[in-house]
Motif scaffolding. Structure first.
Motif, PDB file in Angstrom:
ATOM      1  N   HIS A 128     -12.143  43.844 -15.506  1.00 23.46           N
ATOM      2  CA  HIS A 128     -12.049  42.861 -14.412  1.00 23.46           C
ATOM      3  C   HIS A 128     -12.137  43.495 -13.039  1.00 23.46           C
ATOM      4  N   ASP A 162      -6.034  49.842 -13.381  1.00 22.88           N
ATOM      5  CA  ASP A 162      -6.091  48.412 -13.748  1.00 22.88           C
ATOM      6  C   ASP A 162      -6.886  47.651 -12.710  1.00 22.88           C
ATOM      7  N   ASP A 163      -8.273  47.537 -12.792  1.00 19.77           N
ATOM      8  CA  ASP A 163      -9.009  47.863 -14.006  1.00 19.77           C
ATOM      9  C   ASP A 163     -10.387  48.363 -13.640  1.00 19.77           C
ATOM     10  N   GLU A 196      -8.749  38.065 -13.320  1.00 15.45           N
ATOM     11  CA  GLU A 196      -7.903  38.307 -14.509  1.00 15.45           C
ATOM     12  C   GLU A 196      -6.431  38.296 -14.146  1.00 15.45           C
ATOM     13  N   GLU A 197      -6.100  38.837 -12.991  1.00 14.68           N
ATOM     14  CA  GLU A 197      -4.683  38.990 -12.638  1.00 14.68           C
ATOM     15  C   GLU A 197      -3.982  37.664 -12.377  1.00 14.68           C
ATOM     16  N   GLU A 225      -9.310  45.753 -21.580  1.00 16.22           N
ATOM     17  CA  GLU A 225      -8.263  46.677 -21.141  1.00 16.22           C
ATOM     18  C   GLU A 225      -7.037  46.509 -22.031  1.00 16.22           C
TER      19      GLU A 225
HETATM   20 ZN   LIG Z   1      -5.917  44.459 -15.745  1.00 17.25          ZN
END
Ligand SMILES: [Zn+2]
Ligand SMILES: CCCCCCCC/C=C\CCCCCCCC(=O)NCC(=O)O
Ligand SMILES: [Zn+2]
Length: 512
Positions: A128, A162-163, A196-197, A225
């Protein structure tokens, strides 16, 4: 008195007998232990990629402030610039006749690599583009400066782990493949979501819709991930543990609120709304959810037991006797997140002014739900623990139960074996282990495409010095880790074609 003495002697004799049996059993298990299976992909001729060229591209990627703050609330300008940067940085990839790229919902990127053998089911690698915010005053480096350590071996920035490392590593691997003039037999997708977060509703969810619309209803496997190669997970364990997330915990955000009379602070009630809420939160933190020692945990402990030093090897290889002890030990430190539903009070608000009784106070708790529990169970138990009608407990939208467990028998399940073997090519001395990912990923949007869904980030993180940097301060990644990640994805792309891993349409269990 005599009877009591006899009982104590009998108990002691039994304990000694059990300990002797345990030691003998551990000894027999150790001498009869079969050699670790030689990964069937030690194909060194596949080549090796250094991170020299990738490193400046990775550093530039880290400087885009692609912060997600809430669902649909993210930095659109930097996301757009980041995607443009990626498209411009890999001209060989995007000019290849075998590569199609689509911008999905303005900011996500779907890269489709067509395979020579159309009968092979494609797979999907996910990563992401977005990151969580930076609390700059806590950092010793600029959170988006991509500053390096003096010897250039490490870079500091949000997204280093991340990421964005996976975004860059997957693109570098694909670029290397194309530079060697290779078109893979098995097609695949690189799916880079942009939110994504904050749940992936605008990114990965829309990529999944696009795939479905194109008639892609079946993926050989999905890899996103997840767990990393963990250094020093347990004291005395000589090997690093490469966790492969074969499921992921559920996620429940709960709002706890208290509404009470306001008024002048000179005439206060016994408890204000802040006091009532604080007491409720303290109860939930003091009464953690139950420890669950399930089959996956049992198998994991047994898989590392014989590598542990004495007497830990005896204790962990005799769970028939020591399971309660081991369960309690696992409930300490970072491994606690694997054996129970975790409780994190992550937000708290209340109060208007120093001389005003606060009419309301609210807090948010984030539970990561153990695969053996459900949202309903967690809410019911929370209500029982708080046991205060003045506190309203409300689940927030976007909660979900744990994912199905992906097949992970190393002999029977080819996709799991493919990832395990590729990991062993990059990290020959690790112990690979199927485990639940304790956090959440965009895989929630791809579950309908395959039952083979895995979560792994192919980098080594020291449990004590690195894990807290994920979503925390001074996130960083070493050049060696970036290089390993690039080579992991490159070898995976090559291994996915290998005849050692026949497509599932003519799957058979092959002895390793
Ligand atoms: Zn992530
Ligand atoms: C005995 C094994 C114990 C394992 C202990 C946990 C080790 C955790 C290692 C790595 C975790 C990294 C998580 C990375 C993915 C996080 C993605 C993310 O932030 N998603 C959003 C969210 O979860 O809220
Ligand atoms: Zn994250």
């Amino acid at each position: 008195m005599r009877k009591a003495l006899k009982f104590v002697c009998a108990l002691l004799s039994l304990l000694i007998a059990l300990l002797v049996v345990s030691c003998i059993r551990t000894f027999l298990l150790t001498v009869s232990r079969s050699a670790a299976p030689t990964p069937c992909h030690r194909n060194e001729s596949q080549g090796y990629i250094t991170s020299e060229d990738a490193w400046p591209r990775f550093k530039k990627a880290l400087q885009f402030r692609t912060v997600s703050n809430a669902p649909h609330v993210y930095n659109r300008k930097d996301l757009q610039e980041f995607v443009t940067f990626l498209l411009q940085s890999y001209p060989q990839v995007f000019q290849s006749p075998h590569v199609r790229r689509d911008i999905i919902n303005e900011y996500s990127l779907l890269i489709s690599v067509s395979g020579k053998n159309r009968s092979l089911t494609p797979y999907l690698l996910a990563a992401h583009l977005d990151v969580v915010p930076v609390v700059q005053e806590e950092w010793t480096h600029d959170g988006f400066g991509a500053e390096e350590e003096d010897d250039g071996s490490m870079v500091y920035a949000r997204g280093a782990i991340d990421d964005k490392s996976n975004v860059i590593a997957q693109l570098e691997a694909l670029s290397f493949l194309i530079s060697k003039g290779i078109q893979p037999q098995r097609g695949f997708f690189l799916a880079f979501g942009h939110d994504e977060e904050v749940g992936g509703h605008d990114g990965a969810a829309r990529i999944a819709e696009e795939l479905w619309k194109r008639g892609i209803h079946d993926l050989d496997f999905v890899l996103d991930e997840g767990l990393t190669v963990l250094k020093d997970l347990f004291q005395g364990l000589p090997n690093n543990i490469a966790g492969i997330g074969v499921t992921e915990k559920g996620s429940l955000h709960l709002n706890l609120s208290v509404h009470s009379e306001g008024g002048h602070s000179s005439m206060p009630p016994k408890q204000t709304s802040i006091g009532i809420l604080s007491a409720a939160l303290a109860k939930l933190e003091a009464n953690q959810h139950d420890i669950i020692f399930d089959e996956m945990t049992h198998n994991f402990v047994e898989s590392i037991s014989l590598d542990m030093p004495f007497p830990l090897n005896v204790v962990t290889s005799n769970l028939w006797l020591f399971k309660p002890l081991v369960a309690r030990a696992l409930a300490k430190g970072v491994s606690e997140s694997m054996v129970r539903t975790t409780t994190a009070v992550t937000m708290f608000q209340g109060g208007l002014k120093p001389n005003v009784i606060p009419p309301t106070a609210w807090a948010v708790i984030n539970h990561r739900i153990h695969p053996k529990q459900t949202i309903a169970e967690i809410i019911d138990r929370n209500r029982a623990v708080v046991n205060d009608k003045r506190v309203t407990i409300t689940p927030l939208p976007g909660s979900y139960n744990a994912h199905p467990v992906s097949p992970h028998h190393p002999k029977k399940d080819r996709p799991y074996r493919l990832i395990r073997d590729t990991l062993l090519q990059i990290y020959p001395n690790v112990v690979t282990a199927p485990l639940p990912l304790v956090a959440n990923t965009d895989t929630k949007h791809y579950l309908s495409f395959s039952k083979h869904v895995f979560r792994h980030n192919p980098i080594v993180l020291d449990v004590k010095t690195e894990l807290h940097r994920i979503h925390g301060r001074d996130e960083r990644l070493s050049k060696a880790n970036l290089e390993s990640a690039i080579n992991f994805y490159y070898h995976l792309m090559m291994n996915a074609d290998s005849d050692e891993h026949p497509d599932k349409s003519h799957s058979h269990s092959s002895e390793l």
